[in-house]
Every structure is written in C-alpha cells, then in structure tokens.
Scaffold this active site. Structure first.
Site, PDB file in Angstrom:
ATOM      1  CE1 TYR A  23       1.012  -0.184   4.433  1.00 32.10           C
ATOM      2  CE2 TYR A  23      -0.117   1.915   4.361  1.00 32.10           C
ATOM      3  CZ  TYR A  23       0.715   1.036   5.007  1.00 32.10           C
ATOM      4  OH  TYR A  23       1.259   1.368   6.220  1.00 32.10           O
ATOM      5  NE  ARG A  33       6.924   4.303   0.872  1.00 31.39           N
ATOM      6  CZ  ARG A  33       6.598   5.129   1.875  1.00 31.39           C
ATOM      7  NH1 ARG A  33       7.504   5.494   2.755  1.00 31.39           N
ATOM      8  NH2 ARG A  33       5.373   5.589   1.988  1.00 31.39           N
ATOM      9  CE  LYS A  43       3.100   3.235   3.276  1.00 34.07           C
ATOM     10  NZ  LYS A  43       3.146   3.158   4.734  1.00 34.07           N
ATOM     11  CD  GLU A  89       9.425   2.008  10.709  1.00 32.02           C
ATOM     12  OE1 GLU A  89       9.369   2.973   9.922  1.00 32.02           O
ATOM     13  OE2 GLU A  89       9.453   0.814  10.333  1.00 32.02           O
ATOM     14  CG  LEU A  92       8.084   2.465   4.998  1.00 32.29           C
ATOM     15  CD1 LEU A  92       7.818   1.250   4.129  1.00 32.29           C
ATOM     16  CD2 LEU A  92       6.803   3.255   5.219  1.00 32.29           C
TER      17      LEU A  92
HETATM   18  N1  PDD Z   1       2.509   5.243   7.308  1.00 32.41           N
HETATM   19  N2  PDD Z   1       7.100   4.067   9.128  1.00 32.41           N
HETATM   20  C1  PDD Z   1       5.985   3.326   9.037  1.00 32.41           C
HETATM   21  C2  PDD Z   1       5.955   1.990   9.678  1.00 32.41           C
HETATM   22  C3  PDD Z   1       4.871   3.817   8.324  1.00 32.41           C
HETATM   23  O1  PDD Z   1       3.759   3.068   8.216  1.00 32.41           O
HETATM   24  C4  PDD Z   1       4.925   5.101   7.737  1.00 32.41           C
HETATM   25  C5  PDD Z   1       3.773   5.675   6.933  1.00 32.41           C
HETATM   26  C6  PDD Z   1       6.112   5.847   7.882  1.00 32.41           C
HETATM   27  C7  PDD Z   1       6.271   7.206   7.260  1.00 32.41           C
HETATM   28  O2  PDD Z   1       6.382   7.115   5.867  1.00 32.41           O
HETATM   29  P1  PDD Z   1       5.908   8.318   4.933  1.00 32.41           P
HETATM   30  O3  PDD Z   1       6.647   9.514   5.401  1.00 32.41           O
HETATM   31  O4  PDD Z   1       6.322   7.876   3.599  1.00 32.41           O
HETATM   32  O5  PDD Z   1       4.425   8.472   5.108  1.00 32.41           O
HETATM   33  C8  PDD Z   1       7.185   5.293   8.572  1.00 32.41           C
HETATM   34  C9  PDD Z   1       1.352   5.669   6.548  1.00 32.41           C
HETATM   35  C10 PDD Z   1       1.135   7.149   6.568  1.00 32.41           C
HETATM   36  C11 PDD Z   1       0.154   4.882   7.035  1.00 32.41           C
HETATM   37  O6  PDD Z   1       0.327   3.689   7.263  1.00 32.41           O
HETATM   38  O7  PDD Z   1      -0.931   5.452   7.168  1.00 32.41           O
END
Ligand code: PDD
Length: 285
Positions: free
Chosen positions: A33, A52, A148, A180, A205
């Site tokens: 996703y 990504r 992801k 994280e 991630l």
């Molecule tokens: N989540 N780490 C994890 C485990 C995440 O699920 C996410 C993003 C991030 C931040 O990635 P980005 O900056 O690309 O959004 C880091 C999304 C927003 C979600 O699951 O809703």
C-alpha cells in the site's frame, strides 16, 4: 454525496466498492500500500510515494496492473471526483483473487488495485500545536520492514496500546533502540542540536517524509546524523518528533508518560514543520 472509491478499473460509490473474499490481500496480506497527502487538491511528494510503490511490489515480485502514469491519473481523478481539498489518498495493490487458497503465487490472476480518499486538515491539525505522546512497545514485526506491506497487525497492536494509554503514536523498540513509529519515522534533536533518525535498512520503512525532511534540513546546513537512538537518549533530548505523509512533522512531547524537555513542541520541530509545509505546497502536483 457518497464518497467515491476506485476498484479495478471503475469509480464506484464506497458502499459498492468490494473485492472477493478470495483476494490474497484479505487471505494472506499479500499486498502493498501507499498513502500520499493532498493539499489544495494536489498530491504531495507523490513521485517519491510511487517510486516506493514500485520498489515494494518489485521486492515481492508483484506486477502492477497499471502503469505508474495511469496510477497517478487515477489518484488525480479520485481527488477530483471526491472534491478533496486536504487529506489523503490510500492505494493498495494485492496479488488478486484466485479460485482457492494456495500459498504460492497464482498463475494468470490479475492483481487487485483499489484506492480511496479521506479528508484530513493536516496543516491545521490541533496535535501540531500540542504535540503527541508516544508509548514504547517491542518491535515484533517481520524483518522486511522496508517493504510497505499491508501486513500491519503488529502496528495495529502497537497503535492500540498507544490509544489505550491516551498517546498518539507507538515507538517500536528492537535491541534497546527505537526502530520507528507504528506509522511514522522517529527523530530526536540532541542537546548539541544534531537531528538524529535511524538510517534506512530493512529494519524500517524508508519514509518519504523522512527523506524530504532530512534533505531540507541538510540544505539549510542543519546537522543530521542517521543512526539508531535509545529511549534514554530521547528523554534526554532537546526535542523529539515524528514524520509521515499523514502528520508531516509532528512534535513528540512525552514518552511512556515522561515528558521530553518541557513537554511542549520545540522550536526546531516547529521550524522543520514549517519548512516541510512550504516544500509540500511548492512541489505539489
Ligand atoms: N505510514 N514508518 C511506518 C511503519 C509507516 O507506516 C509510515 C507511513 C512511515 C512514514 O512514511 P511516509 O513519510 O512515507 O508516510 C514510517 C502511513 C502514513 C500509514 O500507514 O498510514
């Protein structure tokens, strides 16, 4: 007006947006996703999210059912059909629905592609002013967190623990260090003004917002160190914050009920948030 979703080639009302119970996303979490932010009806840092997506599907040998250009068109059409000014576009691609439940990849099955939007005023979110608390939980995820994947049960449990404690996020801990957040990247600002965030590897991630914030900070000659940090370091830090598409840059003001610094969002976090919002508005597509 009912919200419009995209399902395998059609734009349909949310109540009619359905996939098979044999879909491998449902049966095996065999899918990927992405979540991209929308400001003023435009996508934020979307090229980074789509890059990504391509990498994630490649890592699990899943062929996208549409080109990246077409996926971007669909994202835009969905934003328009839902009149979305500010919020998020969610997209998910799975290995599709076969005739039964075989673990190995099915042959001749078209992947499933779905998208939907949600309304969120990310720029003016109240938590941007107050900051959020985090709780710590052991990181019990698999070891390919750079993908992801929709297999998010560990994060569901982590974020439920946060919600039950009245916190906004969970920080996951492995070998004594923060990996994280449940759905965000974790940062601290040390007492000597170094921005610290864990380096990319299969342990986390690779956050798109993290990448942009690190680049924007470095462009401004701010010191950035990519390495893991402990909770003790975070509690002794000047500031702590998280980044994600759905929060942008958000202060962390307490960890497991103990305040970080004075328990208020700090100036560096506020500055990085402002810089990121400016970048987002200027590069929105
Ligand atoms: N989540 N780490 C994890 C485990 C995440 O699920 C996410 C993003 C991030 C931040 O990635 P980005 O900056 O690309 O959004 C880091 C999304 C927003 C979600 O699951 O809703």
């Amino acid at each position: 007006m009912e919200q419009i979703a995209y399902v395998n080639g059609s734009f349909v009302p949310m109540s009619e947006a359905k996939v098979s119970i044999l879909d491998r996303g449902f049966l095996f979490a065999d899918g990927i996703y992405e979540v991209a932010a929308v400001l003023d009806g435009k996508l934020i840092d979307n090229a980074s999210h789509l890059a990504r997506l391509e990498r994630s599907v490649g890592e699990i040998s899943l062929a996208l059912p549409e080109t990246i250009e077409r996926i971007q068109e669909i994202q835009r059409e969905l934003i328009a059909r839902n009149n979305l000014a500010s919020g998020l576009v969610y997209l998910e691609v799975t290995r599709g629905a076969d005739k039964g439940r075989d673990f190995a990849f099915p042959k001749g099955v078209k992947p499933t592609l779905v998208m939907f939007t949600s309304v969120k005023d990310i720029v003016n979110a109240p938590s941007a002013k107050t900051g959020i608390g985090v709780v710590t939980v052991p990181d019990i995820r698999w070891t390919r967190r750079d993908i992801k994947s929709v297999a998010l049960l560990a994060q569901v449990l982590a974020k439920q623990a946060a919600a039950e404690a009245g916190a906004g996020e969970a920080w996951m801990i492995e070998d004594g260090k923060v990996t994280e957040g449940g759905s965000s990247s974790a940062f601290i600002l040390t007492q000597d003004d170094v921005i610290v965030t864990r380096q990319n590897s299969s342990a986390i991630l690779p956050g798109c917002t993290r990448k942009a914030v690190v680049a924007l900070a470095e462009e401004r000659q701010l010191r950035v160190e990519e390495r893991p940090f402990t909770i003790a370091e975070a509690l002794a830090a000047k500031e702590a914050f998280v980044t994600s598409a759905s929060l942008f840059v958000q202060a962390v003001v307490s960890i497991d009920g103990k305040t970080v610094a004075n328990g208020k969002p700090g100036p560096m976090t506020a500055r990085l948030r402002e810089i990121y919002v400016e970048f987002a508005k200027q590069t929105a597509t």
